[in-house]
Write a protein that holds these residues in place. Structure first.
Motif, PDB file in Angstrom:
ATOM      1  N   GLN A  98       0.648  -1.265  -0.045  1.00  0.00           N
ATOM      2  CA  GLN A  98       0.170  -0.078   0.119  1.00  0.00           C
ATOM      3  C   GLN A  98       0.869   1.300  -0.020  1.00  0.00           C
ATOM      4  N   TYR A  99       1.954   1.210   0.722  1.00  0.00           N
ATOM      5  CA  TYR A  99       2.603   2.358   0.876  1.00  0.00           C
ATOM      6  C   TYR A  99       3.304   2.695  -0.495  1.00  0.00           C
ATOM      7  N   TRP A 100       3.881   1.909  -1.101  1.00  0.00           N
ATOM      8  CA  TRP A 100       4.606   1.982  -2.525  1.00  0.00           C
ATOM      9  C   TRP A 100       3.541   2.404  -3.576  1.00  0.00           C
ATOM     10  N   SER A 101       2.539   1.720  -3.590  1.00  0.00           N
ATOM     11  CA  SER A 101       1.324   2.173  -4.283  1.00  0.00           C
ATOM     12  C   SER A 101       1.109   3.654  -4.112  1.00  0.00           C
ATOM     13  N   LEU A 102       1.062   4.092  -2.844  1.00  0.00           N
ATOM     14  CA  LEU A 102       0.480   5.361  -2.679  1.00  0.00           C
ATOM     15  C   LEU A 102       1.407   6.390  -3.082  1.00  0.00           C
ATOM     16  N   VAL A 103       2.706   6.065  -3.191  1.00  0.00           N
ATOM     17  CA  VAL A 103       3.909   6.774  -3.497  1.00  0.00           C
ATOM     18  C   VAL A 103       3.858   6.833  -5.235  1.00  0.00           C
ATOM     19  N   ALA A 104       3.660   5.756  -5.803  1.00  0.00           N
ATOM     20  CA  ALA A 104       3.342   5.661  -7.233  1.00  0.00           C
ATOM     21  C   ALA A 104       2.108   6.674  -7.421  1.00  0.00           C
ATOM     22  N   CYS A 105       0.978   6.462  -6.978  1.00  0.00           N
ATOM     23  CA  CYS A 105      -0.260   7.032  -7.358  1.00  0.00           C
ATOM     24  C   CYS A 105      -0.385   8.836  -7.002  1.00  0.00           C
ATOM     25  N   ASN A 106       0.413   8.947  -5.748  1.00  0.00           N
ATOM     26  CA  ASN A 106       0.228  10.401  -5.437  1.00  0.00           C
ATOM     27  C   ASN A 106       1.666  11.360  -5.857  1.00  0.00           C
ATOM     28  N   ILE A 107       2.449  10.779  -6.028  1.00  0.00           N
ATOM     29  CA  ILE A 107       3.924  11.519  -6.356  1.00  0.00           C
ATOM     30  C   ILE A 107       4.277  10.953  -7.840  1.00  0.00           C
ATOM     31  N   VAL A 108       4.392   9.841  -8.220  1.00  0.00           N
ATOM     32  CA  VAL A 108       4.816   9.492  -9.457  1.00  0.00           C
ATOM     33  C   VAL A 108       4.220   9.982 -10.615  1.00  0.00           C
ATOM     34  N   ALA A 109       2.871   9.373 -10.421  1.00  0.00           N
ATOM     35  CA  ALA A 109       1.900   9.461 -11.774  1.00  0.00           C
ATOM     36  C   ALA A 109       1.578  11.038 -11.864  1.00  0.00           C
ATOM     37  N   PRO A 110       1.315  11.652 -10.951  1.00  0.00           N
ATOM     38  CA  PRO A 110       0.910  13.318 -11.402  1.00  0.00           C
ATOM     39  C   PRO A 110       2.029  13.948 -11.901  1.00  0.00           C
ATOM     40  N   GLN A 111       3.263  13.379 -11.887  1.00  0.00           N
ATOM     41  CA  GLN A 111       4.355  14.290 -12.632  1.00  0.00           C
ATOM     42  C   GLN A 111       3.986  14.461 -14.108  1.00  0.00           C
ATOM     43  N   PHE A 112       3.110  13.513 -14.542  1.00  0.00           N
ATOM     44  CA  PHE A 112       2.810  13.717 -16.054  1.00  0.00           C
ATOM     45  C   PHE A 112       1.844  14.897 -16.242  1.00  0.00           C
ATOM     46  N   LEU A 113       1.476  15.769 -15.227  1.00  0.00           N
ATOM     47  CA  LEU A 113       0.735  16.920 -15.472  1.00  0.00           C
ATOM     48  C   LEU A 113       1.638  17.879 -15.954  1.00  0.00           C
ATOM     49  N   TRP A 114       2.939  17.784 -15.782  1.00  0.00           N
ATOM     50  CA  TRP A 114       3.908  18.918 -16.086  1.00  0.00           C
ATOM     51  C   TRP A 114       3.619  19.005 -17.572  1.00  0.00           C
ATOM     52  N   PHE A 115       3.245  18.051 -18.352  1.00  0.00           N
ATOM     53  CA  PHE A 115       3.206  18.268 -19.796  1.00  0.00           C
ATOM     54  C   PHE A 115       1.685  18.750 -20.338  1.00  0.00           C
ATOM     55  N   LYS A 116       1.824  19.893 -20.921  1.00  0.00           N
ATOM     56  CA  LYS A 116       0.490  20.499 -21.705  1.00  0.00           C
ATOM     57  C   LYS A 116      -0.092  19.332 -22.342  1.00  0.00           C
ATOM     58  N   ARG A 117       0.529  18.379 -22.953  1.00  0.00           N
ATOM     59  CA  ARG A 117      -0.166  17.329 -23.688  1.00  0.00           C
ATOM     60  C   ARG A 117      -1.157  16.531 -22.813  1.00  0.00           C
ATOM     61  N   VAL A 118      -0.520  16.269 -21.579  1.00  0.00           N
ATOM     62  CA  VAL A 118      -1.441  15.453 -20.594  1.00  0.00           C
ATOM     63  C   VAL A 118      -2.839  16.385 -20.113  1.00  0.00           C
ATOM     64  N   ARG A 119      -2.203  17.612 -19.925  1.00  0.00           N
ATOM     65  CA  ARG A 119      -3.241  18.393 -19.079  1.00  0.00           C
ATOM     66  C   ARG A 119      -4.518  18.994 -20.274  1.00  0.00           C
ATOM     67  N   SER A 120      -4.202  18.698 -21.603  1.00  0.00           N
ATOM     68  CA  SER A 120      -5.208  19.055 -22.457  1.00  0.00           C
ATOM     69  C   SER A 120      -5.951  17.909 -22.922  1.00  0.00           C
ATOM     70  N   SER A 121      -5.486  16.666 -22.844  1.00  0.00           N
ATOM     71  CA  SER A 121      -6.303  15.525 -22.910  1.00  0.00           C
ATOM     72  C   SER A 121      -7.168  15.065 -22.006  1.00  0.00           C
ATOM     73  N   PRO A 122      -8.487  15.228 -22.141  1.00  0.00           N
ATOM     74  CA  PRO A 122      -9.527  14.638 -21.026  1.00  0.00           C
ATOM     75  C   PRO A 122      -9.303  13.336 -20.492  1.00  0.00           C
ATOM     76  N   VAL A 123      -8.901  12.376 -21.367  1.00  0.00           N
ATOM     77  CA  VAL A 123      -8.998  11.077 -21.184  1.00  0.00           C
ATOM     78  C   VAL A 123      -7.829  10.761 -20.137  1.00  0.00           C
ATOM     79  N   LEU A 124      -6.627  11.442 -20.607  1.00  0.00           N
ATOM     80  CA  LEU A 124      -5.568  11.179 -19.442  1.00  0.00           C
ATOM     81  C   LEU A 124      -5.799  12.010 -18.217  1.00  0.00           C
ATOM     82  N   LEU A 125      -6.597  13.117 -18.189  1.00  0.00           N
ATOM     83  CA  LEU A 125      -6.668  13.576 -17.003  1.00  0.00           C
ATOM     84  C   LEU A 125      -7.496  12.825 -16.105  1.00  0.00           C
ATOM     85  N   PHE A 126      -8.537  12.317 -16.958  1.00  0.00           N
ATOM     86  CA  PHE A 126      -9.553  11.500 -16.098  1.00  0.00           C
ATOM     87  C   PHE A 126      -8.887  10.323 -15.389  1.00  0.00           C
ATOM     88  N   ILE A 127      -7.986   9.632 -16.110  1.00  0.00           N
ATOM     89  CA  ILE A 127      -7.075   8.569 -15.543  1.00  0.00           C
ATOM     90  C   ILE A 127      -6.378   9.150 -14.183  1.00  0.00           C
TER      91      ILE A 127
END
Lengths: 462, 400
Positions: free
Chosen positions: A349-378
């Protein structure tokens, strides 16, 4: 849904918060038609049905709970808080984004909030309702909940005011009250619109009663503006205070892993983080089902994504500092608590929370991710899961392995734990889609102020 | 628009006024620093380094906090920050001087920090545990990383700001926007660990995870109060007299108000949690600060750093009154000084309240030198960013 009310507007340019081509009347038409004239889409029935079935599960779980007692949950010594408090903290956190959008962004003159504040506030209300279920049910005898209140009684006892659990009662009930008032006051002008537009006599009566005689006179508007501003001022400290008090539930205790001074802002940031994830998780499907891309534009999603990234970094800062503080602080129990989290029975659980809360959101740095509704939803679903895991980790792992190894114990969630948790998700979806069907999910009159024709020129003003 | 035609350059009249102030500050600063240095040789080295450390922390807050405001502005956009952009840039350009002013602390490590004594470390299990972090080489490297990083960020934003002034266009803004996010993350981490290194490690046993945030809020507050004071000063002269309106001040006043509350929120949360926990490794920090005369300083902070500015800044009229808002800003700055003293000094003077004349000369000296250098930087560039995409919005906003 090719009926007469379909509004055709151009695709909004990137960076715009409203599509070009809207007029005052087409905005009103489009938003009110969802409630009044359009055929209810299949998606609504599916979502409402899904929420409704889970709500049935919730009722079943509560019935069994009341008949048999809280022993049907996995809570055993030493983990007496288990899922119940995890879910409470998670739900109440989700509500915070609604208040932030409705109150703080209003005070900051962020007009883009006008398109998303209504359903975000509704989300707050329903999330608080779900959150409230858990402490009540966790008490075992929910019908005695009023014992939490300080009232003169023949038993001559008062609540323990030094306990943050009592502060919670006041914090959450204040929060629920102010949120409800804010939401309802904000609805009044739109309720007036619905009253005037509906052809259904029963609907007219109901909307009419709820609109409380709103006629849209200049005097009404003036009073309305003052009231909103005051309520926003009242609600703003609540964004901070509620989760701060929730964090005191932990920090005031000296359990290893709980007693960290920066918990208050860390919890607030986490709350806003998960709240914006929920806003996105609701807005993205809604706008595509109801064709609202002209009102909830890509710019809104982009902004929400950015806020998630920023709050995600505060949460990441907290995780990092928590580890550093445990090592640097030199308290053996504190160090053991974090070592157990990383390597012990809850390591997955600990490492999944690190993956979910810290690693995964780093994709939001990319404009392309923030402008894709599907990726944002995920991304938002991932963050919601991550934040739930975080609450679980804090509560369960610290209680399971505290000071004395002989009293350690592992928490095992039962199916009734899951049934109650999923049940509140059902309650949430059920209430939310009821709201979508019966009330304008976007604030009609506030969105109208976004139009260029709503801007009064300086010459016109004087 | 007259001022726009002249490009918001510092006028000759304003330049003269600024130079007068510069001379005063420089003289003041030089006298203060010299007196403090005299104290180093004549009175007590320990006292010199202590006074220097806490005064230095205040100055760092003004410079680094201003840098943070620049980055916040490039990250969030919006018109509220246009008016303070140039003073904030000038304050950020003082960071190389701030880096130089660190040298006495580096020299005085052994006078300030118990963990730098190997005999003490050998005898103490806690210090041994912390030695991988608290040791002189790593401490120095970290200080260079914080200060060097801030200098780099300041150089970067000022460079692109100058290019924006010369050439306009989208590129400078995009460049600055791209670095603002990572820059703020660096700032947050740097201030957090700076607080750990320079303040908390005076008493190496104590740690509070809130302390970094408290320092960040303190820096943001002191730099905002400072920028408000600068804006009010500039608003009395051409060219800014045509530009700054009560509405601009109102926005900045609201920010200061919010930061006063944020600081109090962090501060009170830390206190409540430690007080309620009452653990032997945590509570001594507050015990020292709430006894032996220090409690009155603490009470003064509760009133002066929170209650009074909070109550006053609630008023809308007051936030729109240039002189009054400036006076509150200066008072808040004074309280920041008191607060930093209350946080740093009690650990040195175990037991009872104390104040040396060197504390006065050090803080006056460092602030004086810093202000002189700041004014030197401020007059170098136009007082408003000419090609800021929000400039016209900001000017318009003020006139509504």
């Amino acid at each position: 849904m090719a009926d007469d009310q379909q509004i055709v507007v151009e695709k909004p340019a990137p960076g715009e918060i409203i599509a070009p081509g809207y007029t005052f009347s087409t905005i009103t038409d489009q938003i009110s038609s969802v409630v009044l004239t359009r055929k209810t889409p299949l998606f609504w029935f599916a979502a409402f049905g899904f929420g409704g079935s889970l709500l049935m599960l919730f009722l079943l779980a509560v019935t069994v709970l009341l008949a048999k007692g809280v022993g049907i949950w996995g809570i055993r010594t030493p983990v007496m808080w288990g899922f119940a408090i995890t879910n409470f903290v998670w739900w109440i956190g989700i509500g915070h984004a609604g208040t932030l959008i409705s109150a703080i962004l209003l005070l900051l003159n962020q007009s883009w909030r006008n398109s998303i504040n209504r359903f975000a506030e509704a989300m707050t209300l329903f999330a608080v309702a779900c959150a409230g279920m858990f402490p009540l049910l966790h008490m075992g005898r929910p019908w005695l909940f009023y014992w939490m209140m300080p009232y003169p009684n023949t038993m001559g006892i008062e609540p323990q005011f030094r306990s943050p659990l009592v502060w919670d009662v006041f914090a959450v009930s204040t929060y629920a009250t102010v949120s409800l008032l804010f939401w309802f006051v904000g609805l009044m002008p739109d309720l007036g619109t619905l009253r005037d537009r509906t052809k259904n006599p029963i609907g007219r009566a109901i909307y009419g009663i709820l609109a409380m005689g709103w006629r849209g006179s200049a005097r009404h508007w003036s009073v309305y503006e003052t009231a909103t501003l005051l309520l926003a001022g009242l609600a703003t400290p609540l964004v901070l205070s509620v989760h701060t008090v929730v964090s005191f539930d932990f920090t005031i205790a000296i359990v290893p892993g709980w007693h960290s001074t920066f918990f208050p802002p860390y919890f607030v940031a986490g709350a806003i983080y998960s709240g914006f994830a929920m806003v996105l998780a609701l807005a993205i499907p809604l706008r595509s089902v109801y064709g609202l891309q002209g009102l909830i534009t890509d710019k809104h999603l982009d902004n929400c994504g950015k806020i998630m990234l920023a709050t995600g970094w505060i949460v990441a800062y907290a995780y990092m500092l928590e580890l550093f503080g445990a090592w640097y602080g030199g308290n053996t129990y504190e160090q053991a608590a974090f070592w157990h989290r990383m390597t012990g029975p809850y390591a997955i659980q600990y490492w999944s929370l690190v993956a979910c809360n810290i690693v995964a959101p780093q994709f939001l740095w990319f404009k392309r991710v923030r402008s894709s509704p599907v990726l944002l939803f995920i991304a938002s679903i991932v963050v919601l899961v991550g934040m739930w895991l975080e609450r679980f980790m804090i509560i369960v792992s610290s209680l399971a392995q505290d000071f004395l190894p002989s009293s350690w114990g592992i928490f095992q969630a039962t199916r009734w734990d899951w049934a109650t948790y999923l049940g509140t998700i059902g309650l949430f979806l059920f209430l939310f889609f009821l709201f979508v069907r019966a009330l304008p999910m976007i604030s009609i009159f506030e969105v109208r102020t976004l139009l260029p024709q709503a801007k009064v020129s300086k010459e016109g003003k004087r | 628009m007259i001022a726009q035609a002249t490009g918001f350059q510092v006028t000759d009249e304003l330049r003269d006024t600024m130079r007068q102030w510069r001379t005063r500050f420089a003289v003041f600063g030089a006298v203060g620093v010299l007196a403090t240095v005299a104290g180093l040789f004549l009175v007590s080295p320990n006292q010199f380094y202590r006074s220097w450390l806490w005064s230095y922390l205040f100055v760092v807050g003004l410079a680094a906090g201003s840098l943070a405001w620049l980055m916040v502005q490039y990250l969030t956009g919006g018109a509220w920050g246009v008016i303070i952009r140039r003073p904030a840039e000038a304050a950020a350009r003082t960071l190389p001087l701030v880096l130089l002013l660190f040298i006495p602390i580096f020299i005085g490590i052994r006078n300030l920090y118990p963990w730098s004594h190997s005999d003490l470390v050998r005898a103490d299990e806690f210090l041994r545990h912390k030695q991988p972090y608290l040791n002189v080489p790593f401490f120095t490297i970290r200080a260079l990383i914080y200060l060097g990083g801030w200098c780099f960020l300041s150089w970067f934003f000022n460079r692109w700001s100058a290019i924006e002034d010369r050439e306009g266009g989208q590129t400078p803004r995009r460049k600055m926007g791209a670095l603002a996010g990572p820059g703020l993350i660096f700032f947050g981490l740097a201030v957090t660990f700076m607080a750990t290194d320079w303040v908390l490690s005076i008493d190496p046993r104590w740690y509070s995870t809130m302390y970094g945030l408290l320092m960040i809020a303190g820096q943001a507050l002191s730099s905002m109060a400072f920028l408000i004071a600068v804006i009010v000063f500039l608003a009395a002269h051409k060219p800014m007299v045509d530009v700054v309106t009560p509405r601009h001040l109102h926005d900045l006043g609201k920010l200061m108000f919010a930061l006063v509350m944020l600081w109090a929120y962090f501060s009170f949360s830390q206190f409540l949690i430690i007080w309620a926990g009452n653990l032997p490794e945590e509570i001594p920090w507050y015990l020292v600060r709430l006894h032996g005369g220090w409690q009155w300083v603490g009470l003064a902070i509760v009133i002066g750093h929170f209650a009074l500015p909070f109550a006053l800044l609630l008023s809308r009229d007051l936030k729109r009154n240039f002189k009054l808002l400036r006076n509150i800003a200066l008072f808040v700055l004074l309280m920041r000084v008191v607060d930093i003293y209350w946080e740093v000094a009690p650990d040195f003077l175990k037991g009872s309240f104390g104040l040396s004349w060197m504390d006065f000369t050090a803080v006056l000296g460092l602030v004086g030198i810093w202000l002189a250098y700041f004014l030197r930087q401020l007059e170098k560039r136009p007082l408003l960013p000419l090609h800021d995409p929000h400039l016209s919005e900001a000017l318009e906003h003020g006139r509504e």
